[in-house]
Design an enzyme around this catalytic site. Structure first.
Site, PDB file in Angstrom:
ATOM      1  N   GLU A 204       8.690   8.916   6.519  1.00 11.06           N
ATOM      2  CA  GLU A 204      10.146   8.899   6.348  1.00 11.06           C
ATOM      3  C   GLU A 204      10.640  10.221   5.777  1.00 11.06           C
ATOM      4  OE1 GLU A 204      10.322   5.232   4.174  1.00 11.06           O
ATOM      5  OE2 GLU A 204       9.741   4.159   5.989  1.00 11.06           O
TER       6      GLU A 204
ATOM      7  N   ASN B  22       4.775   0.998  -2.165  1.00 11.08           N
ATOM      8  CA  ASN B  22       5.800   2.027  -2.026  1.00 11.08           C
ATOM      9  C   ASN B  22       7.149   1.319  -1.943  1.00 11.08           C
ATOM     10  OD1 ASN B  22       7.470   4.089  -1.214  1.00 11.08           O
ATOM     11  ND2 ASN B  22       6.506   4.395   0.784  1.00 11.08           N
TER      12      ASN B  22
ATOM     13  N   SER C  25       3.139  -2.198   7.925  1.00  7.15           N
ATOM     14  CA  SER C  25       3.256  -3.658   8.053  1.00  7.15           C
ATOM     15  C   SER C  25       2.028  -4.418   7.551  1.00  7.15           C
ATOM     16  CB  SER C  25       3.583  -4.048   9.501  1.00  7.15           C
ATOM     17  OG  SER C  25       4.818  -3.473   9.888  1.00  7.15           O
TER      18      SER C  25
ATOM     19  N   HIS D 181       5.040  11.305   3.411  1.00 10.01           N
ATOM     20  CA  HIS D 181       5.365  10.022   4.046  1.00 10.01           C
ATOM     21  C   HIS D 181       6.189  10.278   5.313  1.00 10.01           C
ATOM     22  CE1 HIS D 181       7.074   6.096   4.800  1.00 10.01           C
ATOM     23  NE2 HIS D 181       6.083   5.605   4.092  1.00 10.01           N
TER      24      HIS D 181
ATOM     25  N   GLU E 110      -0.939   6.143   8.274  1.00  9.63           N
ATOM     26  CA  GLU E 110       0.184   5.252   8.554  1.00  9.63           C
ATOM     27  C   GLU E 110       0.764   5.580   9.925  1.00  9.63           C
ATOM     28  OE1 GLU E 110       1.977   3.626   4.645  1.00  9.63           O
ATOM     29  OE2 GLU E 110       3.004   5.465   5.163  1.00  9.63           O
TER      30      GLU E 110
ATOM     31  N   LYS F 296      10.118   2.523  -1.926  1.00  7.79           N
ATOM     32  CA  LYS F 296      11.155   3.252  -1.185  1.00  7.79           C
ATOM     33  C   LYS F 296      12.492   3.183  -1.929  1.00  7.79           C
ATOM     34  CE  LYS F 296       8.526   2.415   2.974  1.00  7.79           C
ATOM     35  NZ  LYS F 296       8.490   2.135   4.403  1.00  7.79           N
TER      36      LYS F 296
ATOM     37  N   GLY G 245       7.260  -0.700   8.832  1.00  8.51           N
ATOM     38  CA  GLY G 245       8.497  -1.487   8.738  1.00  8.51           C
ATOM     39  C   GLY G 245       8.882  -2.190  10.027  1.00  8.51           C
TER      40      GLY G 245
HETATM   41  P1  PGA Z   1       5.660  -1.186   5.508  1.00 12.37           P
HETATM   42  O1  PGA Z   1       5.737   0.331   4.971  1.00 12.37           O
HETATM   43  O2  PGA Z   1       4.526  -1.864   4.791  1.00 12.37           O
HETATM   44  O3  PGA Z   1       7.012  -1.779   5.175  1.00 12.37           O
HETATM   45  O4  PGA Z   1       5.427  -1.099   6.980  1.00 12.37           O
HETATM   46  C1  PGA Z   1       4.567   1.062   4.705  1.00 12.37           C
HETATM   47  C2  PGA Z   1       4.921   2.434   4.210  1.00 12.37           C
HETATM   48  O5  PGA Z   1       5.902   3.003   4.680  1.00 12.37           O
HETATM   49  O6  PGA Z   1       4.244   3.006   3.333  1.00 12.37           O
END
Ligand code: PGA
Length: 251
Positions: free
Chosen positions: A97, A10, A213, A95, A167, A12, A173
């Site tokens: 976010e 992803n 992560s 997601h 997640e 982003k 992140g």
């Molecule tokens: P990350 O993000 O691997 O940077 O923690 C995962 C995601 O948001 O899908």
């Protein structure tokens, strides 16, 4: 039951067309002969370039979201029809976010899911609890509720085009990963929910990715767990070497 592992990057808010093409070129050679499914989800503006760059190869192309409407007055949104025209294979929905910064609710995610499936897309549907919910002992309760609301109105046949990405919000992140056991426990809760809503057969077959992560140095232990079937990767999917190391964790 053996389930094919599925790794999705992803991107982003990263990836000009030039960056996207360079990253695909570097990935394409590295994943040759992989037995896993691999997807990249660039921003909308790089989708056409990425679709062109992956042509003839095994890498699938995903969008990071779509509008809940087929058309209409929604400034800034992108419709399923537009994504279909670009040859997008998969749409990521729900997601955290999108939920956190764009106020997406489970009901809206359910509307988008139904629309994306109706138009023939595969969907990666994301869920997961916040830190406060985990600390209050509510992680299972939250993902059960989210899963039920997201899947409302979906048939068992629809599940064949659905991947779930667990997640935990506090692990995205942040560099904090759920322990493999904690993640696996929630994956089992999700699988049990699918068995209750549908059948054991559907629950056994559904692909459940872990996200938050995921890195080359923790992927092996996560993938060794019984109910973790791949990963949705953010930060570590932006560099060819780290995403390749994740996608080829068993080589
Ligand atoms: P990350 O993000 O691997 O940077 O923690 C995962 C995601 O948001 O899908």
């Amino acid at each position: 039951m053996t389930r094919q592992k599925f790794f999705a990057g992803n991107w982003k808010l990263w990836g000009t067309q030039a960056e996207a093409k360079a990253l695909i070129a570097a990935l394409a050679t590295g994943i040759q002969g992989s037995k896993h499914r691999i997807l990249v989800a660039p921003p909308y503006t790089a989708l056409a370039a990425v679709k062109q760059a992956v042509k003839g190869g095994p890498i699938l192309v995903g969008a990071q979201d779509c509008s809940a409407l087929e058309s209409g007055a929604r400034t800034g949104e992108i419709s399923v029809g537009m994504l279909k025209e670009l040859g997008v294979d998969v749409i990521i929905l729900g997601h955290s976010e999108r939920r956190q910064f764009h106020n997406e609710t489970d009901k809206l995610v359910n509307d988008k899911l139904k629309l994306a499936l109706k138009h023939g897309f595969e969907v990666i549907y994301c869920n997961g609890e916040t830190l406060a919910e985990r600390e209050a002992g509510k992680a299972s309760e939250v993902v059960i509720r989210q899963t039920k609301e997201a899947l409302a109105g979906l048939s068992e046949a629809d599940l064949g085009r659905l991947t779930i990405a667990y997640e935990p919000v506090w692990a995205i992140g942040t560099g904090k990963t759920a322990t493999p056991k904690d993640a696996n426990d929630i994956h089992q809760v999700i699988r049990k929910t699918i068995a209750e809503l549908y059948t054991k057969k559907a629950a056994d077959a559904i692909i459940i990715q872990y996200g938050g992560s995921v890195k080359p140095d923790n992927v092996k232990e996560l993938m060794a767990m019984s109910d973790i079937d791949g990963a949705l990767v953010g930060g570590a999917s932006l560099k060819a070497d780290s995403f390749l190391a994740i996608c080829t964790f068993d080589k």
